[in-house]
Design an enzyme around this catalytic site. Structure first.
Site, short mmCIF file in Angstrom:
data_model
loop_
_atom_site.label_atom_id
_atom_site.label_comp_id
_atom_site.label_asym_id
_atom_site.label_seq_id
_atom_site.Cartn_x
_atom_site.Cartn_y
_atom_site.Cartn_z
CG ASP A 13 -1.92 -0.99 1.33
OD1 ASP A 13 -1.90 -1.91 0.50
OD2 ASP A 13 -2.76 -0.90 2.24
CG HIS A 41 2.16 0.08 4.43
ND1 HIS A 41 1.97 -0.87 5.40
CD2 HIS A 41 0.98 0.76 4.32
CE1 HIS A 41 0.74 -0.78 5.87
NE2 HIS A 41 0.11 0.21 5.24
ZN LIG Z 1 -2.58 3.31 3.28
#
Ligand SMILES: [Zn+2]
Length: 237
Positions: free
Chosen positions: A49, A193
């Site tokens: 992400d 992430h």
């Molecule tokens: Zn996010």
């Protein structure tokens, strides 16, 4: 007067509950189904992400390419606008590009219409890579009835995860945490992430990804994209 008091007493909490909590009920149900599909078919889904990150994402793409694995990148419109060539590379190398809004607004904190508008702005700025009904992951995992309805209109699958790698925790967990959870669960959808951060967090994401790919090989799991698993989930609904 009594009616007004009753409305204030009962209606307001009911509205608040359905506004914030109704999407969460759907989330629990969906997570349960995604977990069952991954365990039943021995599937690992790697998701990243908040990127792309000019430093981390290319290293991650090199690693995935070396291992012949495909992943799903929940990209932010604002970051894609800064580095469209990097998003092109993600797509060209066979990975799935999905939507994570334009500005990463937390739907529980933003004004209601701004949260929903950020969903649509994300799809607009990612239109080159993400179809109108491509997967969406809500920033911070937070949705309201309005953002939920915006996705429902598109028929976009919501990218819930079943395993949190812990890569944004204040204190990083042991690097094997995600692989241990995936092994216990027989697969799963792992949240990472790939936005640029401190170097130790980059190393954590790369090493943890590598351990998961090793486990996939040892256990015979197939490594698939989120969209593929969501489509299977919809077929079995
Ligand atoms: Zn996010």
């Amino acid at each position: 007067m009594i009616t007004a008091t009753l409305v204030a007493t009962f209606a307001a909490p009911a509205v608040a509950a359905s506004w914030y909590l109704a999407p969460m009920v759907g989330r629990r149900r969906q997570e349960h189904r995604l977990r069952a599909i991954c365990a039943g078919s021995g599937t690992l889904v790697l998701t990243y992400d908040d990127g792309p990150g000019p430093e981390l994402t290319p290293r991650l793409l090199d690693l995935l390419d070396a291992r012949g694995a495909r992943a799903t990148f929940f990209v932010l419109g604002v970051r894609a606008a800064e580095d469209p060539a990097l998003v092109d590379r993600i797509a060209d190398e066979g990975h799935e590009v999905a939507c994570h809004t334009h500005d990463h607004l937390n739907a529980w904190r933003a004004l209601p219409w701004r949260g929903a508008a950020d969903v649509d702005a994300g799809y607009r700025s990612l239109a080159r890579w993400v179809p109108d009904d491509g997967p969406f992951r809500p920033p911070h995992g937070k949705m309201t009835l309005l953002t939920w309805a915006a996705l429902r209109r598109r028929r976009a699958p919501i990218g819930w995860w079943t395993i949190n790698s812990g890569d944004v925790q204040a204190e990083l967990p042991p690097v094997a945490t995600a692989v241990e959870k995936a092994t216990r669960a027989g697969g799963g959808i792992v949240l990472f992430h790939d936005a640029d951060r401190e170097p130790e967090r980059h190393d954590f994401v790369l090493q943890s990804t590598e351990l998961l790919l090793d486990a996939a090989q040892e256990n015979g799991w197939s490594v698939r994209t989120f969209g593929e698993v969501a489509a299977e989930c919809a077929r079995h609904a």
